[in-house]
Design an enzyme around this catalytic site. Structure first.
Site, PDB file in Angstrom:
ATOM      1  CB  ALA A  83      -0.928  -0.013   1.208  1.00 13.25           C
ATOM      2  CG  HIS A  84      -1.110   4.990   0.697  1.00  9.63           C
ATOM      3  ND1 HIS A  84      -2.304   5.626   0.504  1.00  9.63           N
ATOM      4  CD2 HIS A  84      -1.099   4.611   1.985  1.00  9.63           C
ATOM      5  CE1 HIS A  84      -2.988   5.648   1.633  1.00  9.63           C
ATOM      6  NE2 HIS A  84      -2.271   5.030   2.552  1.00  9.63           N
ATOM      7  CG  ASN A  85       2.500   7.157   2.057  1.00  8.47           C
ATOM      8  OD1 ASN A  85       2.745   7.662   0.965  1.00  8.47           O
ATOM      9  ND2 ASN A  85       1.489   7.556   2.808  1.00  8.47           N
TER      10      ASN A  85
END
Length: 326
Positions: free
Chosen positions: A247-249
């Site tokens: 997922a993001h980051n």
């Protein structure tokens, strides 16, 4: 580097930002010019940032940002150089501000400007299958392979000696050298970032990119989301098995081995030389140290220190897990 692809519409005056976002200007800020919105660590004296959880207290106390969207309870943690913008919901306010600076970062519609690879300069320099489409501002290095029905949309840089499989979609990504992306992967789409609302869910703009470092392999059917306010990074010589979701980051270190169907929630940091067994889940906003081994099917819901072996749900020391399950 955050995202060299999305256009920043700044600078804006701080009082204009607050007005456009319906944020009460309780401290009567006026003419300060704000160039960008960034995370606590990368923000400079011309930027605005946000601080919503005590997990990030250290970063908040050292931020160089000019302004910070936060709560009344957390504002005292900010350094003197950073002026607080106190709100009830930090993340919703931050999403609104990000939309002002990056107006085109919400949509993830397909790239309507792609063209067949046969009509590009890559046709002679790249070995490719049928029905390959290439977007604008794409760069592809030497000795690369691209499989059938793959789409490399605008704003992608691919290094040398890379192998991209069939039915792959890549956007908003920087792929370094000698990287293998196997069939069916989706790299660089927006993350699952939104705030539930009774009438309309509020989407959070994702202005980061995906960076895959040298010598990595991404297994079939895997998805890697681009970052929201920071980049999603896969470290050198890290291998992801099939159907892994990042997922993001997330920041995954070097020389890691991630088995099939592992899922990473957003904004966690994984050290180097980490091994994770199949179907394990890593919660968001965590830190997993170096030389960690996580058993298959485990659920990681808290930080894991260096040189640790864990298993189970919630994940605990491997020796204790074995003892408890005899």
């Amino acid at each position: 580097m955050i995202n060299p692809f999305f256009k920043n519409s700044g600078p804006f005056k701080i009082h204009d930002i607050l007005k456009l976002c319906d944020i009460e200007n309780i401290f009567k800020y006026k003419d300060a010019s704000i160039s960008n919105i960034k995370d606590l660590v990368t923000a400079s004296s011309k930027d605005i940032t946000f601080f919503h959880s005590k997990k990030y207290e250290t970063a908040a106390s050292n931020t160089k940002a000019a302004f910070c969207v936060t709560t009344k309870k957390l504002s005292h943690i900010l350094p003197n150089n950073c002026q607080p913008i106190e709100v009830e919901n930090v993340l919703i306010s931050t999403a609104k501000i990000t939309k002002i600076f990056y107006q085109n970062a919400i949509s993830d519609d397909f790239d309507s400007n792609v063209t067949a690879i046969e009509n590009t300069s890559f046709h002679k320099n790249t070995k490719h299958g049928q029905n390959v489409l290439i977007g604008k501002d794409v760069k592809i290095g030497s000795n690369c392979l691209i499989g059938h029905n793959t789409i490399i949309e605008s704003n992608v840089v691919v290094g040398n000696d890379c192998s991209i499989g069939s039915n792959v979609i890549i956007r908003n990504s920087l792929i370094k050298n000698n990287v293998s992306i196997l069939d069916g992967c989706v790299i660089g789409k927006k993350g699952f970032g939104f705030f539930p609302n009774q009438n309309e869910n509020i989407r959070y703009p994702h202005i980061g990119i995906v960076i895959i470092e040298d010598n990595c392999e991404i297994g079939c059917g895997s998805t890697i989301d681009r970052g929201s306010l920071s980049n999603t990074i896969i470290g050198k010589n890290t291998y992801l098995d099939n159907q892994v979701h990042v997922a993001h980051n997330n920041k995954i270190g070097e020389n890691c081995i991630i088995a099939g169907q592992v899922g990473f929630a957003g904004s966690s940091t994984i050290g180097s030389n980490v091994m994770i067994g199949g179907q394990a889940g890593i919660s968001g906003h965590l830190k997993v140290g170096n030389n960690v081994q996580i058993g298959g099917g485990s659920g990681v819901i808290k930080n894991i220190p260096n040189n640790t072996k864990v298993m189970g749900y919630p994940a605990k020391d491997l020796k204790k897990f074995i003892k408890d399950n005899k």
